[in-house]
Enzyme design. Structure first.
Site, PDB file in Angstrom:
ATOM      1  N   TYR A 141      -2.556  -1.070  10.405  1.00 47.30           N
ATOM      2  CA  TYR A 141      -2.444  -1.288   8.958  1.00 47.30           C
ATOM      3  C   TYR A 141      -1.091  -0.782   8.451  1.00 47.30           C
ATOM      4  O   TYR A 141      -0.417  -1.457   7.662  1.00 47.30           O
ATOM      5  CB  TYR A 141      -3.592  -0.536   8.275  1.00 47.30           C
ATOM      6  CG  TYR A 141      -3.736  -0.752   6.789  1.00 47.30           C
ATOM      7  CD1 TYR A 141      -4.511  -1.795   6.286  1.00 47.30           C
ATOM      8  CD2 TYR A 141      -3.128   0.107   5.868  1.00 47.30           C
ATOM      9  CE1 TYR A 141      -4.675  -1.980   4.922  1.00 47.30           C
ATOM     10  CE2 TYR A 141      -3.284  -0.072   4.501  1.00 47.30           C
ATOM     11  CZ  TYR A 141      -4.061  -1.116   4.032  1.00 47.30           C
ATOM     12  OH  TYR A 141      -4.223  -1.291   2.672  1.00 47.30           O
TER      13      TYR A 141
ATOM     14  N   SER B 197       0.870  -1.188   0.000  1.00 41.15           N
ATOM     15  CA  SER B 197       0.000   0.000   0.000  1.00 41.15           C
ATOM     16  C   SER B 197       0.900   1.229   0.000  1.00 41.15           C
ATOM     17  O   SER B 197       2.071   1.144   0.418  1.00 41.15           O
ATOM     18  CB  SER B 197      -0.848  -0.010   1.273  1.00 41.15           C
ATOM     19  OG  SER B 197      -1.454   1.243   1.488  1.00 41.15           O
TER      20      SER B 197
END
Ligand code: NAD
Length: 261
Positions: free
Chosen positions: A156, A143
């Protein structure tokens, strides 16, 4: 068909980016194993369609990627039934949005298990099989949050930075074995994962749905549009090509310029 004869596992491929990758691999003739949760009739329909498109076997394995033993069983079953995997995409992931002081410990544990540790267990299980075949592709969906941070996503962001680190470490270990390891770092891609975090972000920041879409999500993305799952799948497919054999240990951004800022 550049992936004819190859077997690919794509984790978390019952929706979003993973499903787009499974379709891209199948369109090039790969025998794809899809994985993830969802409605069983809908999953069977996707599996049958992958089989039709690829002209070869497509499998579904419902392994829970938070369970290391289930990951080993997933790899063993794929090996027994297809001889592979030649390609593995660590893609299954989840999100939880909350300030660190309110972050539920069980959600932290789940995110680390699924978004980070699962990729390590997968790599550990597939490297010996890939070494034996002197060819392999390990791809992880990281990401933009593997490179930079945003508030309220501590677990995350830790997990995605971990994916980027694992990618570099494994790439070095397998560098002379015909195996590459890379990660792809999308910006905001319009998938259920993004859609589902809108209510939490609205609550955490006291914003409306439109404000979250435009002022939080797309605010970071200079192109002012969401990345598509198909764009990420095309990059993953490129990494499977012979021409990509020198790309290893890389973290490839596809984020509309987000991390260029
Ligand atoms: P998605 O919610 O559409 O797909 C997630 C997939 O993971 C689904 O198939 C789901 O069933 C599966 N899954 C969930 N828990 C699982 C478990 N315990 N075991 C096995 N499978 C499980 O999300 P997406 O946006 O396509 O996300 C895919 C990956 O891309 C994730 O790793 C995510 O962090 C990453 N990513 C997404 C974006 C984005 O903007 N959508 C941006 C950057 C990175």
């Amino acid at each position: 068909m550049i992936l004819k004869g190859k077997s690919a596992i794509v984790t978390g491929s019952t929706s979003g980016i993973g499903l787009a990758m499974a379709k891209a691999f199948a369109a090039e003739g790969a025998s794809v194993t899809i994985n993830g949760f969802g409605d069983s009739a809908a999953i069977e329909q996707e599996r049958a369609e992958l089989e039709r498109v690829s002209g070869t076997r497509a499998r579904y394995d419902g392994a829970d990627l938070m369970d290391p033993a289930a990951i080993v069983r997933l790899v063993e079953a794929c090996h027994a039934e297809t001889g592979g995997p030649d390609i593995v995409v660590n893609n299954a992931g989840m999100q939880h949005v909350a300030p660190i002081e309110d972050f539920p410990v069980e959600q932290y544990d789940r995110i680390i298990a699924l978004n980070m540790s699962a990729a390590w267990h997968m790599a550990r299980a597939v490297v010996p099989l890939m070494r034996a075949r002197k060819w392999g592709r390990i791809i992880s969906t990281a990401s933009a949050h593997s490179l930079i941070a945003s508030p309220n996503k501590s677990a995350y962001i830790m997990a995605k930075h971990g994916i980027a680190g694992m990618t570099k470490a494994v790439a070095l270990e397998v560098a002379t074995s015909g195996i590459t390891a890379n990660c792809i770092s999308p910006g905001y891609v319009w998938t259920p994962l993004v859609e589902n975090q809108i209510p939490d972000t609205m609550r955490a920041r006291g914003l409306t749905r439109d404000q979250v879409m435009n002022d939080v999500l797309l605010a970071a993305q200079p192109t002012k549009r969401f990345v598509t799952p198909e764009e990420i799948a095309a990059l993953a497919l490129f990494l499977c090509r012979e021409e990509a054999r020198s790309i290893t240990g890389a973290n490839l951004s596809a984020d509309g310029g987000w991390t260029a800022q």
